[in-house]
Write a protein that holds these residues in place. Structure first.
Motif, PDB file in Angstrom:
ATOM      1  N   LYS A 214      47.080  74.327  92.202  1.00 13.63           N
ATOM      2  CA  LYS A 214      47.053  74.453  90.741  1.00 13.63           C
ATOM      3  C   LYS A 214      48.207  75.293  90.214  1.00 13.63           C
ATOM      4  CE  LYS A 214      42.165  73.746  89.737  1.00 13.63           C
ATOM      5  NZ  LYS A 214      40.944  74.366  89.171  1.00 13.63           N
ATOM      6  N   THR A 215      48.537  76.377  90.909  1.00 15.97           N
ATOM      7  CA  THR A 215      49.566  77.277  90.389  1.00 15.97           C
ATOM      8  C   THR A 215      50.981  76.852  90.768  1.00 15.97           C
ATOM      9  OG1 THR A 215      49.346  78.779  92.278  1.00 15.97           O
ATOM     10  CG2 THR A 215      48.029  79.272  90.309  1.00 15.97           C
ATOM     11  N   GLU A 216      51.155  76.297  91.945  1.00 21.24           N
ATOM     12  CA  GLU A 216      52.513  75.990  92.400  1.00 21.24           C
ATOM     13  C   GLU A 216      52.917  74.533  92.210  1.00 21.24           C
ATOM     14  OE1 GLU A 216      53.804  77.745  96.061  1.00 21.24           O
ATOM     15  OE2 GLU A 216      52.487  79.477  95.794  1.00 21.24           O
ATOM     16  N   ILE A 217      51.954  73.648  92.135  1.00 17.15           N
ATOM     17  CA  ILE A 217      52.278  72.229  91.960  1.00 17.15           C
ATOM     18  C   ILE A 217      51.870  71.760  90.573  1.00 17.15           C
ATOM     19  CG2 ILE A 217      51.923  69.889  92.853  1.00 17.15           C
ATOM     20  CD1 ILE A 217      51.443  71.244  95.613  1.00 17.15           C
ATOM     21  N   GLY A 218      50.721  72.202  90.116  1.00 12.61           N
ATOM     22  CA  GLY A 218      50.274  71.865  88.775  1.00 12.61           C
ATOM     23  C   GLY A 218      48.783  71.635  88.731  1.00 12.61           C
ATOM     24  N   PRO A 219      48.129  72.129  87.682  1.00 11.26           N
ATOM     25  CA  PRO A 219      46.669  72.010  87.600  1.00 11.26           C
ATOM     26  C   PRO A 219      46.178  70.577  87.440  1.00 11.26           C
ATOM     27  CG  PRO A 219      47.546  72.941  85.578  1.00 11.26           C
ATOM     28  CD  PRO A 219      48.690  72.846  86.546  1.00 11.26           C
ATOM     29  N   GLU A 220      47.043  69.668  87.015  1.00  6.50           N
ATOM     30  CA  GLU A 220      46.673  68.263  86.832  1.00  6.50           C
ATOM     31  C   GLU A 220      47.340  67.364  87.875  1.00  6.50           C
ATOM     32  OE1 GLU A 220      44.386  67.429  84.478  1.00  6.50           O
ATOM     33  OE2 GLU A 220      44.278  69.577  84.083  1.00  6.50           O
ATOM     34  N   SER A 221      47.818  67.956  88.959  1.00  7.55           N
ATOM     35  CA  SER A 221      48.513  67.191  90.001  1.00  7.55           C
ATOM     36  C   SER A 221      47.522  66.540  90.962  1.00  7.55           C
ATOM     37  CB  SER A 221      49.453  68.117  90.784  1.00  7.55           C
ATOM     38  OG  SER A 221      48.695  69.066  91.530  1.00  7.55           O
ATOM     39  N   LEU A 222      48.005  65.520  91.646  1.00  8.84           N
ATOM     40  CA  LEU A 222      47.174  64.906  92.687  1.00  8.84           C
ATOM     41  C   LEU A 222      46.880  65.906  93.800  1.00  8.84           C
ATOM     42  CD1 LEU A 222      48.569  61.273  92.991  1.00  8.84           C
ATOM     43  CD2 LEU A 222      46.304  61.988  92.215  1.00  8.84           C
ATOM     44  N   ALA A 223      47.814  66.797  94.069  1.00 16.92           N
ATOM     45  CA  ALA A 223      47.567  67.829  95.082  1.00 16.92           C
ATOM     46  C   ALA A 223      46.393  68.706  94.661  1.00 16.92           C
ATOM     47  CB  ALA A 223      48.822  68.673  95.304  1.00 16.92           C
ATOM     48  N   ALA A 224      46.318  69.056  93.390  1.00 17.43           N
ATOM     49  CA  ALA A 224      45.188  69.848  92.901  1.00 17.43           C
ATOM     50  C   ALA A 224      43.886  69.066  93.061  1.00 17.43           C
ATOM     51  CB  ALA A 224      45.409  70.249  91.446  1.00 17.43           C
TER      52      ALA A 224
END
Length: 185
Positions: A70-80
């Motif tokens: 959430k903090t390093e890639i993005g809160p709406e990312s597929l990784a999240a």
């Protein structure tokens, strides 16, 4: 009867967690960045903790993976979404279904926006949320998302697929619990 199914699903879900963690390595390797590397290292910790049967350590690593995503890639990312799904799988296994439900719902919103909403993977996400609802005795909500999973699996995998049959069986077991006063035909 439903208890047996839910326990079997929990073990299935935990197995899926480690499959996702193992699959995340190659997917993340394609994407450069420190966040992805940190998530892969945390996924490795989850797998190692599982091998030691150290669920608290696995849960701690999963929570950290969510934070990093959430903090390093993005809160709406597929990784999240992937890390939330993995953490939710652990919560489900630990019979913390309410916490799993919240994470699954957050992840599903992202998956719907960023992936094929009619894809086989989406059916798996709906199935997991359905299990979380069922464990909390929210049978109508469970049936709602399980029917979404069933429609996708019928379309993508066909009626003879074990995954399709699994959803169909769970729906059959939950229906009388959701509608106990319904007339049996």
């Amino acid at each position: 009867m439903i208890k047996k199914s839910i326990q079997g699903v929990s073990l299935f879900v935990l197995g899926a967690l480690f499959c996702l963690a193992a699959q995340a390595g190659p997917a993340l390797a394609k994407m450069p960045g420190e966040g992805e590397k940190k998530i892969q290292a945390l996924n490795d910790q989850i797998v190692a903790a599982n091998e030691k049967r150290d669920l608290p350590a696995a849960l701690k690593a999963a929570a950290e993976a969510v934070r990093v995503a959430k903090t390093e890639i993005g809160p709406e990312s597929l990784a999240a979404a992937d890390t939330m799904n993995n953490q939710a799988n652990l919560f489900l296994y630990l019979k913390r279904a309410a916490e799993a439900e919240q994470l699954y719902k957050q992840a599903i919103v992202i998956y719907l926006e960023k992936t094929d909403k009619d894809g086989a993977e989406m059916a798996s996400h709906y199935f997991n949320l359905g299990v979380a609802y069922a464990m909390q005795k929210k049978y109508s909500a469970a049936l709602n998302v399980l029917n979404k999973a069933l429609i996708i699996r019928l379309k993508k995998l066909g009626p003879d697929s074990p995954e399709t049959k699994n959803v169909d069986q769970m729906i059959a077991e939950l229906t009388p619990l959701a509608y106990p006063n319904a007339e049996k035909i």
